[in-house]
Design an enzyme around this catalytic site. Sequence first.
Site, PDB file in Angstrom:
ATOM      1  N   HIS A 285       0.837  -1.216   0.000  1.00 60.06           N
ATOM      2  CA  HIS A 285       0.000   0.000   0.000  1.00 60.06           C
ATOM      3  C   HIS A 285       0.866   1.258   0.000  1.00 60.06           C
ATOM      4  O   HIS A 285       0.446   2.300   0.518  1.00 60.06           O
ATOM      5  CB  HIS A 285      -0.960   0.019   1.190  1.00 60.06           C
TER       6      HIS A 285
ATOM      7  N   SER B 212      12.575  22.769 -16.193  1.00 62.96           N
ATOM      8  CA  SER B 212      11.420  23.603 -16.477  1.00 62.96           C
ATOM      9  C   SER B 212      11.862  24.895 -17.148  1.00 62.96           C
ATOM     10  O   SER B 212      13.010  25.327 -16.982  1.00 62.96           O
ATOM     11  CB  SER B 212      10.722  23.900 -15.148  1.00 62.96           C
TER      12      SER B 212
END
Length: 492
Positions: free
Chosen positions: A153, A274
Amino acid sequence: MSSDPYRGGILKEDINKVVLNYTSSISHDNEIKQYVVDITKAHVVILYEKNLIKLKEAKSILSVLSELGDFELNYSTEDVHANLEALLISKVGPELAGNVNLAKSRNDQVSTAIRMALREKIVKTMNQLLSLKEAMLSKSDELVDAIMPGYTHLQHAQPTTLAHYLLAHHDRIDRDFERLFELYKRVNMSPMGSGALATSSFQIDRNEEALLLGFNGVLENSIDAVSSRDFAVEALFNFSLIMTDLSSIAEEFVLWCTSEFNFVQLPDEFVSTSSIMPQKRNPIVAEMIRAKTSSTYGNLFSVMSIVKALPLGYNLDLQEITPHIWSSYEIVSSSLFVVREMLLKAKFNTSKMYKEANDGVSTATELSNLLVKYGVPFRVSHKIVGSFLRSYANELSPQQFCNYLKQNLNLSISLQEIENCFNVKKVVESYNLVGGPASEEVKRAIKKRKEKLVYQSKEVNNLLDSLLSYKKALDKRVHELLNLSEQLNLHL
Ligand code: ARG
């Protein structure tokens, strides 16, 4: 005159240009072009051997075919088959070019050509899978002692090692290899001689033609042979599953290179930055792998949807299947390449992994196991350790647990024994069942997989050899036929 060799009988008029563009497969027939030429060569050899065409005729067709090279496809034809026939007509005349079609049709020919192109792509993919497996095994070799938290999980579960983790990915890729090996056998069967659907009254030998083209045998039922594309569905499923496995690796790269995880640094050549934020190292390759996986599912579903409602016999719907196969293959082949490179060049931050594994939580199972060894039933010990973790979440330590047991349960267990349960290295070494992360076990597993890799490389080399040798044998047959003298032939 029309460039369409099939018109001039029942159809007087030329095809409407828009209809031609809409229905033609020419734009993706490049993938099968060379195989259509090989099939035609083999077929002419068989037609000659069965006395269905004369030596002179066979020779003139074969010499044109042998000199064709990488001919340009003509976009005003329906497909590569019509294109080749038009080309032959221009060189040897309509009668002879037409007779090449005895005991064959576009329907068996196209399925055969797709199978020939696909079998090569399958072997290439198998080779790439082996290279990836090899990279995974060599990385595992280096990382046998690199302890990391194992997750369920996405929560810390039990400690493991990076080598153990990589072997898990390796074993998925290994099964992908095995699936392709199985698929190859089903793809490598020849539909030739099925004709349009009912074979032919001309007495050719299907088995001989299959052998000439390097197939393992004939796809027997002639209706099945021209109508079925389950081999394509299976290939597309296998390609999708390979991408699923690569996508799972890619997803971990994306997660692991976040500042939160900081488990890996991807090489500069595999990231972008970026236009505005100078700190960014965006894992674009891994992101593209995840997304391209979806395109392979799209291809698989398109093809299953096409075949599900088709009556037996050739339907032009089948033509629409072929480009999906090549599209998925391109995705798989480029993705396998980048995943391998990325894996080999990635820098794993093993100290951060160790730190995370050593947080006292991922070894909790061992604390409950320890209590069981002192006679506490497991479900009770599970709750005891759970309550301890809840109360002392921020100050987990062996001493704290030792005190907790004394105060709450009046249970005395030596600090040393408890410390052993907190010690990730010792815990990992205790997970020594077959397939576990203990170093000796992982070393054994790597060794076994390396041995298998050697064997699998031999299998792939055999397949590659068989693909080369059919081509050589076919060229030799054609060459011999071209050099047969007319007279000699009369005496034979
Ligand atoms: N272009 C077709 C394909 O790719 C070839 C077979 C066409 N057969 C036919 N009967 N129209 O599937």
